[in-house]
Motif scaffolding. Sequence first.
Motif, PDB file in Angstrom:
ATOM      1  N   VAL A   1      -1.883 -34.268   1.090  1.00  0.00           N
ATOM      2  CA  VAL A   1      -3.084 -33.564   0.631  1.00  0.00           C
ATOM      3  C   VAL A   1      -3.448 -34.017  -0.787  1.00  0.00           C
ATOM      4  O   VAL A   1      -4.610 -34.292  -1.090  1.00  0.00           O
ATOM      5  N   ILE A   2      -2.447 -34.111  -1.658  1.00  0.00           N
ATOM      6  CA  ILE A   2      -2.706 -34.543  -3.041  1.00  0.00           C
ATOM      7  C   ILE A   2      -3.190 -35.990  -3.066  1.00  0.00           C
ATOM      8  O   ILE A   2      -4.076 -36.352  -3.855  1.00  0.00           O
TER       9      ILE A   2
ATOM     10  N   ASP B   1       2.753 -35.698  -1.428  1.00  0.00           N
ATOM     11  CA  ASP B   1       2.004 -34.781  -0.565  1.00  0.00           C
ATOM     12  C   ASP B   1       0.740 -35.486  -0.094  1.00  0.00           C
ATOM     13  O   ASP B   1      -0.066 -35.954  -0.906  1.00  0.00           O
TER      14      ASP B   1
ATOM     15  N   GLU C   1      -6.782 -35.914  -2.194  1.00  0.00           N
ATOM     16  CA  GLU C   1      -7.567 -35.360  -3.298  1.00  0.00           C
ATOM     17  C   GLU C   1      -7.738 -36.384  -4.419  1.00  0.00           C
ATOM     18  O   GLU C   1      -8.797 -36.466  -5.039  1.00  0.00           O
TER      19      GLU C   1
ATOM     20  N   ASP D   1      -2.339 -27.200   5.229  1.00  0.00           N
ATOM     21  CA  ASP D   1      -0.888 -27.252   5.051  1.00  0.00           C
ATOM     22  C   ASP D   1      -0.521 -28.254   3.966  1.00  0.00           C
ATOM     23  O   ASP D   1      -1.263 -29.196   3.692  1.00  0.00           O
ATOM     24  N   ASP D   2       0.653 -28.030   3.371  1.00  0.00           N
ATOM     25  CA  ASP D   2       1.273 -29.080   2.570  1.00  0.00           C
ATOM     26  C   ASP D   2       1.933 -30.060   3.527  1.00  0.00           C
ATOM     27  O   ASP D   2       2.622 -29.652   4.472  1.00  0.00           O
TER      28      ASP D   2
ATOM     29  N   PRO E   1       4.302 -33.154   3.220  1.00  0.00           N
ATOM     30  CA  PRO E   1       5.117 -34.122   2.473  1.00  0.00           C
ATOM     31  C   PRO E   1       5.400 -35.378   3.283  1.00  0.00           C
ATOM     32  O   PRO E   1       5.804 -35.295   4.452  1.00  0.00           O
TER      33      PRO E   1
ATOM     34  N   ARG F   1      -2.113 -31.999   9.897  1.00  0.00           N
ATOM     35  CA  ARG F   1      -0.945 -32.320  10.708  1.00  0.00           C
ATOM     36  C   ARG F   1      -1.416 -33.004  11.987  1.00  0.00           C
ATOM     37  O   ARG F   1      -2.392 -32.589  12.602  1.00  0.00           O
TER      38      ARG F   1
END
Length: 411
Positions: free
Chosen positions: A232-233, A230, A236, A260-261, A263, A302
Motif C-alpha cells: 500500500v505504501i 508494504d 502511495e 488491508d496492510d 507486507p 489482496r
Amino acid sequence: MSALHPAIEIAALVAGAGFGATVGRRWPRRPVLSARSTAEPPAARAGFIADSLDLMPDPVILLDRHGTLTYANNGARQLYGETLGAVARHPALQDVAATLRETESACATLALDVPVRRVIRAHMRRLPASGTDAGQTVAVVSDHTAQDALERTRADFVAYASHELRTPLAALTGFIETLRGPAADDPAAQQQFLGVMAAQAARMQRLIDRMLTLSRVQQLEHQRPRGIADAVIIMERAMAEASALVHGTSMTLVMAPPHDDLPIRADGDQMVQVLMNLIENAIKYAGAARPLDGRIDLSVARAPQDGRWPRDDGAILCVADNGPGIDARHLPRLTERFYRVENTATRVSGSGLGLAIVKHILDRHAGRLIVESEPGHGTTFIVWLPLASSQASSEEESVSYGITPDPIAWE
C-alpha cells in the motif's frame, strides 16, 4: 603415514578455487601430514566435515557416490536457497563428478534458467575413501551470475545502442549539415532546427539512461530482496510521484482506497520504479488518445483466489487506463527489449525498454505481470507479488516460475 583428512582437503580446495590454483592439479595420495586417522567412526567423520564446511565463507556442497546432495554449508544455503537442489542435480556437475577418480580435481560451469538466469562455477574434488564414505565429492559452487550479466550487458549495449542510436544521430548529423549550408543565414530556420536537435539529443540521453537502468536491474536480478515493504505504501509513493507528471494536464489520476496492510518482501525503490514505468506508459498513451478525458486508475488489494496466481496468498497492484488499448497479438511481446506497438492510431515515442525493466524487476521479486487490453477499451497492467509470510514459508517448495500457460503473463 595417515591419509590427508577430508576437511583439510576441502580447505585446500576452497583456497584453490578462490585463486584458480587447484583446477586440473593432481594432489599426492600419501602426503606427509599429521591428521586424524581415517579409521574414526563415520558419525564423527561426518560431523567433522560438516563443521569444517560451515566454517568456510565459500558456498560448498557435498555429494555421495551416487551424486546425491548430502550436505550444504551455510554459505551455499544462504546463496542458493530453494534452487540448491537444482544446482546439485545439474547435468554438467553430475557428469564431471561421475568421472572423477580419488583425489582428482575438476571444474564445470552450470547455467540455470529458472526462475532467473544464474551462472555457477563448480570446483570439484573426489575425497579419499574411508569406510562407508567411498566416492564422496566436494564442490565449491561459486556464483558468477554478476560477471555473466555484465558480459552479456556489454554485448547487448553495443548491439542495441548501435541500432537504436542510429536514427537520432542521423537526424542530428543532417541538421548540422543544413545549419552549415542552406540555413547558415536563416535565423528562423536555425531556431527551428535547433529545437529538433535538442529533442533528438534528449531522446538519446533517455535511451542511454534506460539502458544503464536495465543493466543495473539485471545485475541484481538473481538476488532476492531481503527487506519487507508494504504494498500500500509503495502504491502511495508512486501515486505521489505520478501526480507531478499529470499536474497541469487534463489527465485524471485516481487511487482506490486500500483495505488491508499488505507486507511483501521487496526492494521498495525498485517496486516504485515498476509502477512509475507502468504509469508513465499510461500517461503517454491515454493522454495522447484522449487529451480531454484521459484517466488512470491505481489500486492495490489482496489477490483473489481465482487460480491465476502461483499461490493464494499474494498482493496485486493495478494500473489501468482508458487509452487506445493494445491488439492481442502484441501482448506476448510487450516486455521484449525495444519492442514497440507501432501501428496504433496514436503515435507515441519511447525507448522500448520500460516494460523490459518491469519484467526483470518482477523476476527478482518472484512476481508476475499480466496485461489485459482490448483495442478501444484501454489497458490494465496487473502486478502480482507474494506476501512476505507466504514467501518465507514457501522457500522450500519446488515452484517453477519460468513456465506460464497464459501467453500474456510474464513472471
